[in-house]
Design a protein around this motif. Structure first.
Motif, short mmCIF file in Angstrom:
data_model
loop_
_atom_site.label_atom_id
_atom_site.label_comp_id
_atom_site.label_asym_id
_atom_site.label_seq_id
_atom_site.Cartn_x
_atom_site.Cartn_y
_atom_site.Cartn_z
N UNK A 177 19.33 -16.26 1.20
CA UNK A 177 18.06 -15.97 0.56
C UNK A 177 17.02 -16.99 1.00
N UNK A 178 15.76 -16.57 1.06
CA UNK A 178 14.73 -17.53 1.39
C UNK A 178 13.65 -17.54 0.30
N UNK A 179 12.90 -18.61 0.28
CA UNK A 179 11.88 -18.78 -0.74
C UNK A 179 10.70 -19.50 -0.11
N UNK A 180 9.61 -18.78 0.10
CA UNK A 180 8.41 -19.38 0.69
C UNK A 180 7.29 -19.41 -0.33
N UNK A 181 6.55 -20.50 -0.36
CA UNK A 181 5.47 -20.61 -1.33
C UNK A 181 4.29 -19.73 -0.93
N UNK A 182 3.63 -19.16 -1.94
CA UNK A 182 2.42 -18.37 -1.73
C UNK A 182 1.28 -19.14 -2.38
N UNK A 183 0.31 -19.58 -1.55
CA UNK A 183 -0.78 -20.41 -2.10
C UNK A 183 -1.77 -19.60 -2.91
N UNK A 184 -2.08 -18.39 -2.40
CA UNK A 184 -3.12 -17.58 -3.05
C UNK A 184 -2.58 -16.17 -3.25
N UNK A 185 -2.20 -15.85 -4.49
CA UNK A 185 -1.57 -14.56 -4.78
C UNK A 185 -2.50 -13.39 -4.50
N UNK A 186 -3.78 -13.56 -4.84
CA UNK A 186 -4.73 -12.45 -4.64
C UNK A 186 -4.84 -12.09 -3.15
N UNK A 187 -4.95 -13.11 -2.31
CA UNK A 187 -5.03 -12.87 -0.86
C UNK A 187 -3.73 -12.23 -0.36
N UNK A 188 -2.61 -12.74 -0.83
CA UNK A 188 -1.30 -12.19 -0.45
C UNK A 188 -1.25 -10.70 -0.78
N UNK A 189 -1.70 -10.34 -2.01
CA UNK A 189 -1.61 -8.94 -2.44
C UNK A 189 -2.53 -8.05 -1.61
N UNK A 190 -3.71 -8.58 -1.25
CA UNK A 190 -4.66 -7.77 -0.46
C UNK A 190 -4.11 -7.47 0.93
N UNK A 191 -3.36 -8.43 1.48
CA UNK A 191 -2.77 -8.21 2.81
C UNK A 191 -1.73 -7.11 2.78
N UNK A 192 -1.13 -6.88 1.62
CA UNK A 192 -0.07 -5.87 1.51
C UNK A 192 -0.60 -4.47 1.27
N UNK A 193 -1.91 -4.36 1.04
CA UNK A 193 -2.48 -3.04 0.76
C UNK A 193 -2.97 -2.42 2.06
N UNK A 194 -2.53 -1.21 2.33
CA UNK A 194 -2.99 -0.49 3.51
C UNK A 194 -4.34 0.14 3.20
N UNK A 195 -5.38 -0.41 3.86
CA UNK A 195 -6.75 0.02 3.54
C UNK A 195 -7.03 1.47 3.95
N UNK A 196 -6.15 2.03 4.79
CA UNK A 196 -6.45 3.36 5.35
C UNK A 196 -5.97 4.51 4.47
N UNK A 197 -5.18 4.23 3.44
CA UNK A 197 -4.60 5.38 2.74
C UNK A 197 -5.35 5.79 1.47
N UNK A 198 -6.62 5.38 1.35
CA UNK A 198 -7.53 5.91 0.32
C UNK A 198 -6.94 5.91 -1.08
#
Ligand code: ZN
Length: 286
Positions: free
Chosen positions: A21-42
């Motif tokens: 298992x791995x565990x990486x720190x996320x500094x900015x949750x909001x930015x992290x979440x935005x990167x995971x959203x596919x902007x093209x699927x309306x």
């Protein structure tokens, strides 16, 4: 390997050459979440605001809360609403939650909330009902919001000083976590899984190994919890973001900011055309 000794298991699973298992720190949750959203699927974007471990209901109104509530749609509260678990404290929290600026409030209890535990002598069905009137209150149950986001919530933590909603580590708690549905998008538990947001000030890992195993099977996009105040923050294993949203610090003072993420939900409802309305009889008032 026994899941009842989290520290030994942590060494085995998270460190060394053969780590699983791995565990990486996320500094900015909001930015992290935005990167995971596919902007093209309306899809519609919904904003979730996470808090946990308020613990101080009688002080909420008097004390200056060291943060403004961020803008958002859904408030997620990961348990420990109270300090002593009385019905009076729950009613103070309910009043406070009612005033929070969100259209949905999804709430679970925690190990301090004795009056919400049906197994406890102090169980108060009235306190539970008050919470249910103002919030979506989950107790080993789920809700689907916006026709698409499944949130599962559980107040259970591994046995520690016989507190509320405690279940023994090992097969008993494994049984509890087996109820988490495979299609959970957001998991809300009071306690952390092993290895994420679970490092206690004395260097001990307090997270639940069996919860980690279940999360690893289900792979929710977000796992929100609290319980270990000093381990506030966000980590990821590459699939799930683990959000320890404990607001109180180790000395039970409200110190930590709410944590925010965005999530894409079902496509915006298209208004039916006039033809479609006539066909379905909507315009005739049927
Ligand atoms: Zn707490």
């Amino acid at each position: 390997m026994s899941s009842t000794n989290p520290n030994k298991l942590y060494q085995k699973l998270f460190t060394g050459l053969k780590k699983k298992f791995c565990c990486n720190e996320v500094d900015n949750l909001l930015e992290y979440s935005r990167k995971r959203i596919d902007k093209n699927d309306n899809k519609n974007i919904v904003r979730f605001v996470c808090i946990s471990d308020i613990h101080t209901p009688s002080r909420i109104r008097k004390e200056r809360i060291p943060w403004q509530f961020p803008q958002g749609d859904v408030l997620l509260v990961a348990g420990d609403l109270t300090m002593r678990g009385s019905a009076r404290e729950v009613s103070q929290v309910v009043d406070w939650l009612r005033d929070t600026p969100y259209s949905h409030r999804v709430v679970i209890a925690g190990n301090h909330d004795f009056c919400l535990d049906p197994q406890d002598d102090d169980y108060s069905p009235e306190a539970e009902a008050a919470l249910q009137r103002e919030c979506i209150y989950l107790r080993d149950s789920s809700v689907v919001l916006f026709d698409s986001v499944k949130i599962y919530g559980s107040p259970v933590t591994p046995e520690f000083h016989s507190m509320a909603f405690n279940v023994a580590r090992g097969s008993d708690i494994e049984q509890v976590w087996s109820s988490i549905p495979e299609d959970t998008d957001i998991l809300l538990t009071h306690g952390p899984p092993l290895g994420h947001g679970d490092l206690v000030h004395n260097g001990i890992r307090a997270g639940c190994a069996d919860l980690l195993m279940r999360v690893n099977q289900v792979r929710p996009a977000y796992h929100v919890f609290g319980h270990i105040h000093e381990a506030y923050g966000v980590t990821t294993d590459g699939y799930t973001a683990f959000v320890n949203a404990a607001c109180c610090n180790l000395r039970y003072f409200l110190e930590h900011q709410p944590l925010v993420f965005e999530f894409a939900v079902a496509e915006p409802q298209q208004k039916p055309s006039l033809d479609e309305q006539l066909e379905s009889g909507l315009s005739l008032g049927n």
